[in-house]
Scaffold this active site. Structure first.
Site, short mmCIF file in Angstrom:
data_model
loop_
_atom_site.label_atom_id
_atom_site.label_comp_id
_atom_site.label_asym_id
_atom_site.label_seq_id
_atom_site.Cartn_x
_atom_site.Cartn_y
_atom_site.Cartn_z
N GLY A 275 1.21 -1.18 -0.13
CA GLY A 275 0.23 -0.28 -0.25
C GLY A 275 0.89 1.00 0.35
O GLY A 275 1.41 1.71 0.89
N ARG B 268 1.45 -5.09 -5.75
CA ARG B 268 1.55 -6.30 -4.79
C ARG B 268 1.89 -7.44 -5.53
O ARG B 268 1.05 -7.74 -6.19
CB ARG B 268 0.08 -6.62 -4.05
CG ARG B 268 0.13 -5.55 -2.97
CD ARG B 268 -1.33 -6.11 -1.47
NE ARG B 268 -1.11 -5.18 -0.62
CZ ARG B 268 -1.75 -4.48 -0.31
NH1 ARG B 268 -3.18 -3.56 -1.29
NH2 ARG B 268 -1.96 -3.18 -0.39
N ASP C 106 6.00 -4.20 6.22
CA ASP C 106 6.42 -5.59 6.68
C ASP C 106 6.70 -7.32 5.62
O ASP C 106 7.38 -7.71 5.85
CB ASP C 106 5.91 -6.00 8.29
CG ASP C 106 4.35 -6.45 8.49
OD1 ASP C 106 4.08 -6.31 7.62
OD2 ASP C 106 4.52 -6.80 9.48
N THR D 76 4.69 3.00 5.79
CA THR D 76 2.90 2.31 5.63
C THR D 76 2.08 3.58 6.48
O THR D 76 2.68 4.09 7.41
CB THR D 76 2.98 1.07 6.14
OG1 THR D 76 1.42 0.45 6.89
CG2 THR D 76 3.22 1.18 7.56
N ASP E 91 -0.15 2.73 8.52
CA ASP E 91 -1.09 1.97 9.58
C ASP E 91 0.07 2.03 10.62
O ASP E 91 -0.45 1.48 11.73
CB ASP E 91 -0.45 0.48 9.50
CG ASP E 91 -1.93 0.21 7.95
OD1 ASP E 91 -3.11 1.24 7.91
OD2 ASP E 91 -2.37 -0.68 7.79
N ASP F 52 2.41 0.21 11.61
CA ASP F 52 2.27 -0.82 12.49
C ASP F 52 3.68 -1.99 12.29
O ASP F 52 3.31 -3.28 11.91
CB ASP F 52 1.01 -2.25 12.18
CG ASP F 52 0.75 -2.94 10.35
OD1 ASP F 52 1.47 -1.46 9.75
OD2 ASP F 52 0.78 -2.95 9.81
N ARG G 40 -5.66 -2.14 9.23
CA ARG G 40 -6.00 -4.09 8.24
C ARG G 40 -5.71 -4.39 10.01
O ARG G 40 -7.06 -5.82 10.28
CB ARG G 40 -5.69 -4.54 7.74
CG ARG G 40 -5.11 -5.13 6.49
CD ARG G 40 -4.76 -6.17 5.30
NE ARG G 40 -3.29 -4.89 5.57
CZ ARG G 40 -2.78 -5.24 4.50
NH1 ARG G 40 -3.50 -5.90 3.42
NH2 ARG G 40 -1.62 -4.66 4.01
P1 ADP Z 1 2.92 -4.57 3.14
O1 ADP Z 1 4.53 -4.64 2.33
O2 ADP Z 1 2.53 -2.85 2.88
O3 ADP Z 1 2.92 -5.00 3.96
P2 ADP Z 1 2.25 -6.93 1.53
O4 ADP Z 1 1.68 -7.03 2.43
O5 ADP Z 1 0.74 -6.65 0.28
O6 ADP Z 1 2.02 -4.58 1.76
O7 ADP Z 1 3.09 -7.00 0.81
C1 ADP Z 1 4.00 -6.18 -0.57
C2 ADP Z 1 4.61 -7.72 -1.27
O8 ADP Z 1 5.66 -8.10 -0.35
C3 ADP Z 1 4.02 -8.61 -1.59
O9 ADP Z 1 3.04 -8.38 -2.53
C4 ADP Z 1 4.94 -10.01 -2.42
O10 ADP Z 1 5.57 -9.41 -3.29
C5 ADP Z 1 5.63 -9.37 -1.27
N1 ADP Z 1 5.82 -10.14 0.51
C6 ADP Z 1 5.20 -10.15 0.79
N2 ADP Z 1 4.81 -11.13 1.89
C7 ADP Z 1 6.24 -11.61 1.34
C8 ADP Z 1 6.91 -12.70 1.77
N3 ADP Z 1 6.29 -13.58 3.14
N4 ADP Z 1 7.41 -13.38 1.50
C9 ADP Z 1 8.38 -12.96 -0.17
N5 ADP Z 1 7.58 -12.06 -0.14
C10 ADP Z 1 6.62 -11.60 0.12
O1 F6P Z 2 -1.38 -1.27 4.73
C1 F6P Z 2 -1.67 -0.07 4.30
C2 F6P Z 2 -3.35 -0.16 4.21
O2 F6P Z 2 -4.30 1.02 4.18
C3 F6P Z 2 -4.20 -0.32 5.07
O3 F6P Z 2 -5.03 0.46 6.54
C4 F6P Z 2 -5.43 -1.16 4.71
O4 F6P Z 2 -6.14 -2.16 4.91
C5 F6P Z 2 -5.00 -1.80 3.56
O5 F6P Z 2 -3.86 -0.99 2.80
C6 F6P Z 2 -6.21 -1.35 1.69
O6 F6P Z 2 -5.56 -1.98 1.21
P1 F6P Z 2 -6.15 -1.83 -0.68
O7 F6P Z 2 -6.90 -1.16 -0.66
O8 F6P Z 2 -4.20 -1.81 -1.11
O9 F6P Z 2 -5.77 -2.87 -0.90
#
Ligand code: ADP
Ligand code: F6P
Length: 329
Positions: free
Chosen positions: A11, A72, A103, A125, A127, A129, A171
């Site tokens: 995000g 993503r 994360d 982010t 959040d 978090d 989230r």
């Molecule tokens: P954020 O980084 O905001 O927490 P996501 O959880 O959607 O958002 O993760 C972003 C991207 O990071 C994912 O689409 C994926 O490409 C990569 N990613 C997430 N989790 C993993 C994982 N366990 N191992 C490898 N890549 C990951």
């Molecule tokens: O992680 C940031 C965040 O804005 C969360 O607060 C929310 O749940 C999520 O991303 C929404 O993501 P998207 O609408 O891009 O799937």
């Protein structure tokens, strides 16, 4: 000449552009070649990248979103996806990657580091978090937006003697809801980190304040309480507004703030923190140090091993919750 790359993932968050700018400018100042990767790990796997210079990042420090776009990428969670990315890094002579995201993105950075491509994560982010950080890029801007939006909602809520349930993002975390709730003087705040009982925490509390003459109410709920609401037979924020109206007789409305919270020009704090963090990331990569997450704790910029960072836990400040409840009555 050393080549590093930068990407934004997951995000988006206001301040990501300021971080990209700091990485690119610090890299160029250190005689590095800097590549911008479009759309996070998707762009890395597909080799969608371009060479950046100090002018490529002009005029972006004040812009929300991310000039590199974000995505993503489920493929990056697979062994094949990571191998493709490693190959792209080798072909392009990339000896370090700055990953700006949450994360989930750091898990990807850890996997890539494990395969020999040093990565440094920057916490981006709204959040807030990320366990190793007191503060994440974008949080302050999102909070300001929440405050502005709820102030407007309050005007109309007050005019009609109503109750407004306002759902904010988060989230899995209640940082935006708790701090936002304090900033707007919400009568009740629901966060995923705390168990709640609708009767005691909302209905009884509203009745108590009604008895002292209060005629309008703001209830802030984190997006992440949906499951807990469902356990009490309530379907989301709309369902909560209907429940409150039914049980108190106070006309109620629900507003889901949604993605308005993720946009907008970053605050001074987000621009400054992002700039400091971006600069630190390049310092690390310059020395060949990878598998690190840059963090801020008590206004100090630190860095941690990604494994260590991902295994840390962070607790919301329940004292803040108590303060909110003591004074918003
Ligand atoms: P954020 O980084 O905001 O927490 P996501 O959880 O959607 O958002 O993760 C972003 C991207 O990071 C994912 O689409 C994926 O490409 C990569 N990613 C997430 N989790 C993993 C994982 N366990 N191992 C490898 N890549 C990951
Ligand atoms: O992680 C940031 C965040 O804005 C969360 O607060 C929310 O749940 C999520 O991303 C929404 O993501 P998207 O609408 O891009 O799937």
């Amino acid at each position: 000449m050393k080549t590093i790359a930068v990407l934004t993932s997951g995000g988006d968050a206001p301040g990501m552009n300021a971080a990209v700018r700091a990485v690119v400018r610090s890299g160029c100042e250190n005689n590095m070649r800097v590549l911008g990767i479009r759309r996070g790990y998707t762009g890395l796997i597909n080799g969608d990248m371009f060479e950046m210079n100090i002018r490529s990042v002009s005029d972006i420090i004040h812009r929300g979103g991310t000039m590199l776009y974000s995505a993503r990428c489920p493929e990056f969670k697979t062994e094949e996806g990571i191998d493709k990315a490693v190959e792209v890094c080798k072909v392009n002579d990339i000896s370090g990657v700055v990953v700006i995201g949450g994360d989930g993105s750091f898990r990807g950075a850890r996997d890539l580091s494990l395969k020999g491509i040093p990565c440094v994560g920057l916490p981006g982010t709204i959040d807030n978090d990320i366990a190793c950080c007191d503060y994440t890029i974008g949080y302050d801007t999102a909070l300001s937006t929440i405050m502005d939006m709820v102030d407007r909602i309050r005007d109309t809520t007050e005019s009609h003697d109503r109750c407004s349930v306002v759902e904010v993002m988060g989230r899995r975390a209640g940082y935006l809801a708790l701090s936002g709730g304090i900033a707007v003087g919400a009568t009740c705040i629901l966060i995923p980190e705390r168990e709640f009982d609708i009767q005691a925490d909302i209905i009884d509390r509203m009745r108590r304040t009604q008895a002292t003459g209060k005629t309008h109410f703001i209830i802030v709920v984190a997006e992440g309480v949906a499951d807990k609401l469902r356990d009490q037979g309530i379907d989301g924020s709309m369902g909560l507004a209907a429940y409150i109206q039914h049980n108190t007789g106070v006309e109620s409305r629900a507003t889901i703030l949604g993605h308005v919270q993720r946009g907008g020009s970053p605050t001074a704090k987000d621009r400054i923190v992002a700039s400091r963090m971006g600069h630190r990331a390049v310092e690390l990569l310059k020395d060949g140090i990878g598998n690190r997450v840059v963090a801020m704790q008590k206004d100090e910029i630190l860095d941690f091993d990604i494994y260590e960072a991902l295994s840390m836990t962070k607790h919301i400040d329940m004292e803040d919750y108590k303060i909110a409840m003591d004074i918003s009555i």
